[in-house]
Write a protein that holds these residues in place. Structure first.
Motif, PDB file in Angstrom:
ATOM      1  N   GLN A   7       9.523 -12.039   1.893  1.00  0.00           N
ATOM      2  CA  GLN A   7       9.788 -13.312   1.235  1.00  0.00           C
ATOM      3  C   GLN A   7       9.268 -13.256  -0.188  1.00  0.00           C
ATOM      4  O   GLN A   7       8.158 -12.761  -0.435  1.00  0.00           O
ATOM      5  N   LYS A   8      10.060 -13.743  -1.124  1.00  0.00           N
ATOM      6  CA  LYS A   8       9.661 -13.923  -2.524  1.00  0.00           C
ATOM      7  C   LYS A   8       9.341 -12.617  -3.254  1.00  0.00           C
ATOM      8  O   LYS A   8       8.544 -12.597  -4.182  1.00  0.00           O
ATOM      9  N   LYS A  12      13.586  -6.541   0.018  1.00  0.00           N
ATOM     10  CA  LYS A  12      14.133  -7.517   0.972  1.00  0.00           C
ATOM     11  C   LYS A  12      13.674  -7.290   2.404  1.00  0.00           C
ATOM     12  O   LYS A  12      13.730  -8.192   3.232  1.00  0.00           O
ATOM     13  N   GLN A  13      13.227  -6.068   2.699  1.00  0.00           N
ATOM     14  CA  GLN A  13      12.864  -5.734   4.068  1.00  0.00           C
ATOM     15  C   GLN A  13      11.889  -4.557   4.049  1.00  0.00           C
ATOM     16  O   GLN A  13      11.942  -3.710   3.146  1.00  0.00           O
ATOM     17  N   HIS A  30      15.188  -2.030  -1.029  1.00  0.00           N
ATOM     18  CA  HIS A  30      15.260  -2.574  -2.392  1.00  0.00           C
ATOM     19  C   HIS A  30      13.857  -2.625  -2.992  1.00  0.00           C
ATOM     20  O   HIS A  30      12.962  -1.942  -2.529  1.00  0.00           O
ATOM     21  N   GLY A  31      13.683  -3.348  -4.025  1.00  0.00           N
ATOM     22  CA  GLY A  31      12.397  -3.390  -4.709  1.00  0.00           C
ATOM     23  C   GLY A  31      12.317  -2.329  -5.788  1.00  0.00           C
ATOM     24  O   GLY A  31      13.254  -1.574  -6.022  1.00  0.00           O
ATOM     25  N   THR A  64       2.961 -13.638  -4.214  1.00  0.00           N
ATOM     26  CA  THR A  64       2.909 -12.505  -3.280  1.00  0.00           C
ATOM     27  C   THR A  64       3.323 -11.244  -4.021  1.00  0.00           C
ATOM     28  O   THR A  64       3.475 -11.251  -5.237  1.00  0.00           O
ATOM     29  N   SER A  65       3.471 -10.158  -3.289  1.00  0.00           N
ATOM     30  CA  SER A  65       3.905  -8.879  -3.852  1.00  0.00           C
ATOM     31  C   SER A  65       4.407  -8.007  -2.713  1.00  0.00           C
ATOM     32  O   SER A  65       4.219  -8.344  -1.535  1.00  0.00           O
ATOM     33  N   CYS A  66       4.988  -6.873  -3.042  1.00  0.00           N
ATOM     34  CA  CYS A  66       5.409  -5.938  -1.989  1.00  0.00           C
ATOM     35  C   CYS A  66       4.204  -5.454  -1.166  1.00  0.00           C
ATOM     36  O   CYS A  66       4.278  -5.431   0.060  1.00  0.00           O
TER      37      CYS A  66
END
Length: 84
Positions: A7-8, A12-13, A30-31, A64-66
């Motif tokens: 989230q945010k 994405k996953q 992603h990211g 937040t962050s990864c």
């Protein structure tokens, strides 16, 4: 294989595996490629409690962050796979 929808974050996953409380594989969907590959290479092989302790609460944007999302994913994993 476990899956966690982030989230945010740009990612994405998060797809990961845990064996004997150690992270054995980790992939972000992603990211920022360099950052997520770096997180993955550093975290694989670590005890998930140590990963949570190091990454929980790291903020990039949107609160937040990864890395923080990985900590959340592992906390959820622990909750869903608690023994006893």
């Amino acid at each position: 294989m476990e899956s966690y929808r982030t989230q945010k974050t740009c990612a994405k996953q998060i797809i990961f595996e845990v064996k004997d409380n150690k992270l054995t594989s980790l992939k972000f969907v992603h990211g920022c490629s360099g950052n997520t590959q770096g997180i993955s290479r550093l975290a694989v092989g670590m005890d998930i409690d140590d990963v949570i302790a190091k990454l929980d609460g790291i903020v990039c944007r949107n609160g937040t962050s990864c890395p923080d999302q990985l900590a959340k994913a592992l906390k959820e994993y622990k909750k869903n796979h608690a023994e006893g």
